[in-house]
Design a protein around this motif. Sequence first.
Motif, PDB file in Angstrom:
ATOM      1  N   LYS A 112       0.813  -0.943  -0.142  1.00  0.00           N
ATOM      2  CA  LYS A 112       0.129  -0.133   0.013  1.00  0.00           C
ATOM      3  C   LYS A 112       0.377   1.264   0.080  1.00  0.00           C
ATOM      4  N   SER A 113      -0.278   2.222  -0.563  1.00  0.00           N
ATOM      5  CA  SER A 113       1.020   3.455  -0.278  1.00  0.00           C
ATOM      6  C   SER A 113      -0.098   4.287   0.181  1.00  0.00           C
ATOM      7  N   SER A 114       0.361   4.961   1.601  1.00  0.00           N
ATOM      8  CA  SER A 114      -0.400   6.267   2.343  1.00  0.00           C
ATOM      9  C   SER A 114      -0.256   7.833   1.344  1.00  0.00           C
ATOM     10  N   VAL A 115       0.810   7.497   1.050  1.00  0.00           N
ATOM     11  CA  VAL A 115       1.308   8.980   0.222  1.00  0.00           C
ATOM     12  C   VAL A 115      -0.120   8.536  -0.604  1.00  0.00           C
ATOM     13  N   PHE A 116       0.079   7.761  -2.137  1.00  0.00           N
ATOM     14  CA  PHE A 116      -1.175   8.010  -3.133  1.00  0.00           C
ATOM     15  C   PHE A 116      -2.021   8.604  -3.134  1.00  0.00           C
ATOM     16  N   ARG A 117      -2.866   7.619  -1.763  1.00  0.00           N
ATOM     17  CA  ARG A 117      -3.836   7.593  -1.577  1.00  0.00           C
ATOM     18  C   ARG A 117      -3.976   9.335  -0.809  1.00  0.00           C
ATOM     19  N   GLU A 118      -3.640   9.744   0.048  1.00  0.00           N
ATOM     20  CA  GLU A 118      -3.745  10.697   0.229  1.00  0.00           C
ATOM     21  C   GLU A 118      -3.989  12.149  -1.215  1.00  0.00           C
ATOM     22  N   MET A 119      -2.381  11.366  -2.174  1.00  0.00           N
ATOM     23  CA  MET A 119      -2.760  12.575  -3.464  1.00  0.00           C
ATOM     24  C   MET A 119      -3.827  12.347  -4.447  1.00  0.00           C
ATOM     25  N   THR A 120      -4.581  11.339  -4.243  1.00  0.00           N
ATOM     26  CA  THR A 120      -5.959  10.680  -5.167  1.00  0.00           C
ATOM     27  C   THR A 120      -7.209  10.547  -4.060  1.00  0.00           C
ATOM     28  N   LYS A 121      -7.141  11.166  -3.291  1.00  0.00           N
ATOM     29  CA  LYS A 121      -8.132  10.404  -2.282  1.00  0.00           C
ATOM     30  C   LYS A 121      -9.901  11.921  -2.808  1.00  0.00           C
ATOM     31  N   ASP A 122      -9.117  12.399  -3.395  1.00  0.00           N
ATOM     32  CA  ASP A 122     -10.573  13.668  -4.455  1.00  0.00           C
ATOM     33  C   ASP A 122     -10.250  14.614  -5.355  1.00  0.00           C
ATOM     34  N   GLU A 123      -9.742  13.058  -5.879  1.00  0.00           N
ATOM     35  CA  GLU A 123      -9.458  12.661  -7.608  1.00  0.00           C
ATOM     36  C   GLU A 123     -10.931  12.737  -8.530  1.00  0.00           C
ATOM     37  N   GLN A 124     -10.972  13.858  -9.450  1.00  0.00           N
ATOM     38  CA  GLN A 124     -12.274  13.718  -9.522  1.00  0.00           C
ATOM     39  C   GLN A 124     -12.104  12.784 -11.209  1.00  0.00           C
ATOM     40  N   ASN A 125     -10.860  12.712 -11.802  1.00  0.00           N
ATOM     41  CA  ASN A 125     -10.304  13.317 -13.026  1.00  0.00           C
ATOM     42  C   ASN A 125     -10.449  10.914 -13.696  1.00  0.00           C
ATOM     43  N   SER A 126     -10.581  10.967 -14.374  1.00  0.00           N
ATOM     44  CA  SER A 126     -10.415   9.264 -14.143  1.00  0.00           C
ATOM     45  C   SER A 126      -9.703   8.947 -14.728  1.00  0.00           C
ATOM     46  N   PRO A 127      -9.032   7.907 -13.986  1.00  0.00           N
ATOM     47  CA  PRO A 127      -7.521   7.215 -13.563  1.00  0.00           C
ATOM     48  C   PRO A 127      -7.642   6.381 -15.168  1.00  0.00           C
ATOM     49  N   SER A 128      -5.947   6.586 -15.925  1.00  0.00           N
ATOM     50  CA  SER A 128      -5.585   6.091 -16.771  1.00  0.00           C
ATOM     51  C   SER A 128      -5.306   4.179 -16.336  1.00  0.00           C
ATOM     52  N   TRP A 129      -5.842   4.385 -15.564  1.00  0.00           N
ATOM     53  CA  TRP A 129      -5.189   2.483 -15.229  1.00  0.00           C
ATOM     54  C   TRP A 129      -6.671   1.714 -15.175  1.00  0.00           C
ATOM     55  N   CYS A 130      -7.518   2.370 -15.476  1.00  0.00           N
ATOM     56  CA  CYS A 130      -9.020   1.769 -14.943  1.00  0.00           C
ATOM     57  C   CYS A 130      -8.953   1.734 -16.593  1.00  0.00           C
ATOM     58  N   GLY A 131      -9.559   0.136 -17.026  1.00  0.00           N
ATOM     59  CA  GLY A 131     -10.033  -0.316 -18.583  1.00  0.00           C
ATOM     60  C   GLY A 131     -10.854   0.693 -19.301  1.00  0.00           C
ATOM     61  N   ILE A 132     -11.940   0.977 -17.642  1.00  0.00           N
ATOM     62  CA  ILE A 132     -12.921   1.792 -18.973  1.00  0.00           C
ATOM     63  C   ILE A 132     -13.062   2.985 -19.576  1.00  0.00           C
ATOM     64  N   CYS A 133     -11.823   3.881 -18.110  1.00  0.00           N
ATOM     65  CA  CYS A 133     -11.863   5.128 -18.641  1.00  0.00           C
ATOM     66  C   CYS A 133     -10.529   5.497 -19.308  1.00  0.00           C
ATOM     67  N   ARG A 134      -9.163   4.468 -19.260  1.00  0.00           N
ATOM     68  CA  ARG A 134      -8.646   4.391 -20.843  1.00  0.00           C
ATOM     69  C   ARG A 134      -9.535   4.194 -22.232  1.00  0.00           C
ATOM     70  N   ARG A 135     -10.393   3.699 -22.217  1.00  0.00           N
ATOM     71  CA  ARG A 135     -10.867   3.446 -23.691  1.00  0.00           C
ATOM     72  C   ARG A 135     -12.099   4.472 -23.683  1.00  0.00           C
ATOM     73  N   GLU A 136     -12.569   5.627 -22.760  1.00  0.00           N
ATOM     74  CA  GLU A 136     -13.493   6.552 -22.710  1.00  0.00           C
ATOM     75  C   GLU A 136     -12.751   7.653 -23.205  1.00  0.00           C
ATOM     76  N   GLN A 137     -11.316   7.498 -22.804  1.00  0.00           N
ATOM     77  CA  GLN A 137     -10.619   8.522 -23.484  1.00  0.00           C
ATOM     78  C   GLN A 137      -9.440   8.412 -24.359  1.00  0.00           C
ATOM     79  N   ASN A 138     -10.004   7.926 -25.009  1.00  0.00           N
ATOM     80  CA  ASN A 138      -9.233   7.253 -27.115  1.00  0.00           C
ATOM     81  C   ASN A 138     -10.376   7.672 -27.830  1.00  0.00           C
TER      82      ASN A 138
END
Length: 345
Positions: free
Chosen positions: A319-345
């Motif tokens: 786990k990464s507490s730093v990563f979780r803190e950095m992304t806890k309020d993130e609204q953007n579609s993450p690039s690692w999600c298969g569906i978000c990546r397809r929606e962005q392409n």
Amino acid sequence: MSAIKKIKIEYEEDNPNASSSSNPGRGLMVSSMMHPPKQEDTKEDIKPHIPKHEDTKEDIKPHIPKQEDTKDDIKPHIENLSCESEREQEYKQRVMSNYQPMHRELYEMNPPTFFVPSFLSAIHDNTREGFKRIITEPSPGILTFQMLKPEFCKMLMDEFKNFEKWAGETGTRIMHPTTMYKYGAILDHFGLEKMLGRLMEDFILPMSTVFFPEVGGAMLDSHHGFIVEYGAGADVYLDFHVDDSEVTLNVCLGEQFSGGELFFRGVRCVKHVNVESELDEIFDYSQVPGRAVLHRGRHRHCAVSTTSGHRVNMLLWCKSSVFREMTKDEQNSPSWCGICRREQN
């Protein structure tokens, strides 16, 4: 095209009298609903299906997960969990004060004893090219490689059995790894925390920095390490879920068994956790003792029935507490999600 059944994300507070986890944030558990909900349940939170596995002399019938879609979204239930509970700390201290290890050499990191030479060579090189020499990537984001020596696998299984024997003789209740398991144990509870910390920092972190930086793979700072067992008299299968980790290490230790394949069905963010799988996301992995699987924690997966014999695995949720803190309020579609990546392409 294959559809995956709706997944429920459940966060449960650590409790020595129930299944739990032990480092900050370990109470977070993701459990899946593999069986179609009853009609009367559809307007309420659907309770996780926890199979009952009783000892039997008969052959175990294979459980093949049904991947069916439903029309009802299952909402995540979230509790605020920020630290290891005092009761669990007390439990761990009590166990470590009284349990006598069988193999003390397990409790300090000893790379030449633990790991096969090819893995040590790749870690020493610490380059993408060096890692690729030992890694097979049979499906995107699923890395497999030979890692543990047979002698280490046997020692760790013996240590686990010794801990179970001690717990039975002393009347100590074993805290199981997560609410999805009825068997197994948390390795930190009987003294392996320091060794597993070294395993994550010195051996997993270099690889996850290269292959999984987008999910905090370069910032791992805590772990949840545990052993699970499958077969008659133990858990038999594990429903679809995602792990409470940024990166997961899963290594089969043995023994002789049939079945127990891991079904992988794509990486998903919370928004898309229930979206069906694409054909290129479907991969079934047959487990081999000593061989590791490294994947993102959000990679949906399950374990089908171990139909004969006895299978034991070691898992390390990194786990990464730093990563979780950095992304806890993130609204953007993450690039690692298969569906978000397809929606962005």
